[in-house]
Motif scaffolding. Structure first.
Motif, short mmCIF file in Angstrom:
data_model
loop_
_atom_site.label_atom_id
_atom_site.label_comp_id
_atom_site.label_asym_id
_atom_site.label_seq_id
_atom_site.Cartn_x
_atom_site.Cartn_y
_atom_site.Cartn_z
N PHE A 124 10.29 4.28 2.47
CA PHE A 124 11.15 5.37 2.00
C PHE A 124 11.68 6.19 3.18
N VAL A 125 10.83 6.45 4.17
CA VAL A 125 11.26 7.21 5.35
C VAL A 125 12.32 6.41 6.12
N THR A 157 0.84 -1.20 0.00
CA THR A 157 0.00 0.00 0.00
C THR A 157 0.87 1.25 0.00
N ARG A 158 0.24 2.38 -0.28
CA ARG A 158 0.98 3.66 -0.32
C ARG A 158 1.58 3.98 1.04
N LYS A 159 0.88 3.69 2.11
CA LYS A 159 1.39 3.95 3.47
C LYS A 159 2.65 3.16 3.75
N LYS A 160 2.63 1.90 3.40
CA LYS A 160 3.80 1.04 3.64
C LYS A 160 4.98 1.48 2.78
N ARG A 161 4.69 1.86 1.52
CA ARG A 161 5.76 2.32 0.64
C ARG A 161 6.38 3.61 1.18
N ARG A 162 5.54 4.54 1.63
CA ARG A 162 6.03 5.79 2.22
C ARG A 162 6.86 5.51 3.47
N LEU A 163 6.40 4.60 4.32
CA LEU A 163 7.13 4.22 5.53
C LEU A 163 8.49 3.62 5.17
#
Length: 149
Positions: free
Chosen positions: A10-11, A2-8
């Motif tokens: 990258f962070v 999901t977008r949330k997991k992908r963003r996490l």
């Protein structure tokens, strides 16, 4: 993913890169740091032989001995003394009773082998630690101000 997991991800990857960069920078700086000590600090702290550092204080009266390019003198903070050996040309301001900062290493005989010698004419141009150490001994006072001050 999901977008949330992908963003996490990258962070977290960014933080890992940041921590790695900071760690490598600190490791590189550690090798280049040159610490400053007074003769009393050198006596009290057990500095390993071969470690590069700076020592400062006053050139003891009557201690300068020149043997060709080799110069031997004693640096004092008016409490303790440290014999110094230097090979090379000394600065013009170098003389007995004046401030000096020498950079080098401890030799095997607990004498200091200087690679660089910087002469100072008063505590205005002396590292604050040396000036404070000399003043704390109670045996040294700041002389009259030099012209233009």
């Amino acid at each position: 993913m999901t977008r949330k997991k992908r963003r996490l991800m990258f962070v977290l990857l960014g933080l890992l890169v940041l921590f790695t960069a900071v760690g490598l920078t600190l490791a590189a700086l550690k090798d280049n740091l040159v610490f400053f000590y007074s003769p009393t600090d050198v006596k009290e702290k057990h500095i390993e032989e071969g470690r590069r550092f700076r020592v400062g204080g006053l050139v003891e009266q009557g201690s300068v001995v020149k043997e060709g390019e080799v110069v031997r003198f004693v640096v004092t903070d008016l409490v303790n003394r440290l014999p110094v050996t230097y090979t090379g040309l000394l600065p013009d301001l170098f003389r007995e009773g004046q401030g000096v900062v020498a950079e080098g290493r401890l030799g095997d005989d607990k004498g200091f082998i200087a690679e660089t010698v910087l002469a100072k004419h008063d505590e205005n141009y002396m590292p604050p630690e040396v000036a404070e150490s000399l003043k704390a001994s109670g045996k040294w006072e700041h002389g009259p101000p030099s012209p233009g001050q």
